[in-house]
Design a protein around this motif. Structure first.
Motif, mmCIF file in Angstrom:
data_model
loop_
_atom_site.group_PDB
_atom_site.id
_atom_site.type_symbol
_atom_site.label_atom_id
_atom_site.label_comp_id
_atom_site.label_asym_id
_atom_site.label_seq_id
_atom_site.Cartn_x
_atom_site.Cartn_y
_atom_site.Cartn_z
ATOM 1 N N ALA A 161 2.812 -45.060 7.993
ATOM 2 C CA ALA A 161 3.587 -43.856 7.665
ATOM 3 C C ALA A 161 2.861 -42.582 8.086
ATOM 4 N N ASP B 109 4.494 -36.991 -5.400
ATOM 5 C CA ASP B 109 5.493 -35.998 -5.020
ATOM 6 C C ASP B 109 4.895 -34.654 -4.614
ATOM 7 N N ALA C 251 6.265 -36.686 3.539
ATOM 8 C CA ALA C 251 7.450 -37.399 3.057
ATOM 9 C C ALA C 251 7.455 -38.857 3.493
ATOM 10 N N ALA C 252 6.972 -39.133 4.707
ATOM 11 C CA ALA C 252 6.984 -40.520 5.196
ATOM 12 C C ALA C 252 6.098 -41.412 4.334
ATOM 13 N N ARG D 160 5.351 -40.816 1.141
ATOM 14 C CA ARG D 160 6.032 -40.952 -0.158
ATOM 15 C C ARG D 160 7.090 -42.055 -0.095
ATOM 16 N N ALA D 161 7.840 -42.065 0.972
ATOM 17 C CA ALA D 161 8.891 -43.078 1.113
ATOM 18 C C ALA D 161 8.303 -44.475 1.229
ATOM 19 N N ALA E 223 6.996 -45.554 -2.349
ATOM 20 C CA ALA E 223 7.953 -45.584 -3.456
ATOM 21 C C ALA E 223 8.272 -47.001 -3.945
#
Length: 337
Positions: free
Chosen positions: A48, A313, A319-320, A322-323, A326
């Motif tokens: 990521a 967060d 963001a990548a 975090r995704a 998750a």
């Protein structure tokens, strides 16, 4: 991609006999039995964050899993456990082979412990060799080794604290129990894979430190769930006894909470009163449930996952990443083994 470590034992001298051959084969089987959680966490962050070297992915994944197996073997030796994942572990297999050759039980037990201790040593060296040989520039290797040393130190001293406080007449506070879990488990098992994924993909220092915090919370949650499974889990599903932690009065959040309730004298007696009585793990388990210790530990695990999610967060984590992480946070509370 789940990484299965390669054979960890190389260049075994010839002529040492079938007993050594059997032990080496058992050690090899041990390295191939895990779930690959650490390598999966590393890969999630590495990919990521933009990492794209297949050789790095495999090498780090293997080294992380070998490190984990080394710690599991040593943990079983320390705790006197002879089974893991539903079958005899390296210590148990070694003992059984020696006993089958006619050795007295005490002798077989001693050789079994030695087999476990030495096997864990071999895997630890193999893991460190894997990290040291990563196909990346020398300054990056040095940084990786610093992180590995930091994690190994935390795990070793955390394991000692776990054993030390098991011998105390009263469990430590909840905060101390959580600190033990963070040191012995979270540091190497979750924080290290996340941090290495970021470092080796070239992420910035702020991202690295934020992921370290995510790992501390998430890894401690894993340990609390593991403690719950170690008492209330189904051995047929977890592959390990649900009495071992009770028999040694492991310093968990469960016992830390129980010690604050009126049920503690009865629980302490059911645990054997630190050698002053006969342990009754079934009664101890029932009392822990009745006094609310199980529900309390479950809430603690939920709070830790929530803290990990808050840290994840932060804007310092792309963001990548975090995704990618998750699903691992979502699965932390759903473990059954």
């Amino acid at each position: 991609m789940t990484v299965v470590p390669r054979m960890a034992v190389r260049d075994v001298p010839a002529g040492l006999g079938s007993a050594v051959d059997d032990w080496v084969a058992d050690l090899d089987a041990t390295t191939r039995a895990g779930k690959g959680i650490r390598s999966a966490l590393f890969e999630a962050v590495y990919v990521a964050a933009g990492g794209d070297d297949p050789a790095v992915r495999v090498a780090v994944g293997e080294a992380l899993e070998l490190l984990h197996e080394a710690f599991l073997i040593h943990d079983d030796v320390v705790d006197g456990d002879d089974h893991r994942r539903g079958q005899a572990n390296l210590q148990g297999r070694t003992r059984d082979r020696v006993a089958a050759r006619g050795a007295a039980p005490a002798v077989a037990e001693g050789v079994g412990r030695a087999g476990g201790l030495l096997g864990g040593d071999m895997l630890l060296v193999a893991a460190m060799s894997g990290f040291a040989r990563l196909p990346v520039p020398a300054p990056t290797v040095h940084r990786v080794l610093d992180e590995v040393e930091r994690a190994v130190t935390a795990s070793v001293v955390g394991e000692y604290a776990d054993i030390h406080y098991s011998a105390d007449a009263r469990p430590p506070s909840r905060e101390r129990a959580l600190a033990i879990g963070q040191a012995k488990t979270a540091a190497y098992s979750v924080s290290l894979p996340l941090v290495l994924g970021a470092i080796l993909a070239g992420a910035g220092d702020q991202t690295v430190e934020s992921l370290r915090e995510v790992g501390a919370h998430l890894g401690t949650a894993y340990q609390v769930v593991d403690d719950l499974l170690g008492v209330f889990g189904d051995p047929g599903e977890t592959g390990k006894s649900n009495e071992g932690d009770l028999l040694r009065a492991a310093p968990t959040v469960l016992l830390a909470f129980a010690a604050t309730t009126d049920a503690w004298p009865r629980i302490d007696a059911a645990l054997g009163g630190h050698g002053h009585g006969d342990p009754d793990p079934d009664t101890a388990r029932d009392l822990l449930y009745e006094c609310g210790a199980r529900d309390h530990a479950q809430r603690v695990a939920e709070d830790l996952v929530a803290a990990a999610r808050t840290a994840l967060d932060r804007p310092t984590i792309p963001a990548a990443i975090r995704a990618a992480l998750a699903p691992h946070l979502a699965a932390a509370l759903e473990r059954t083994r």
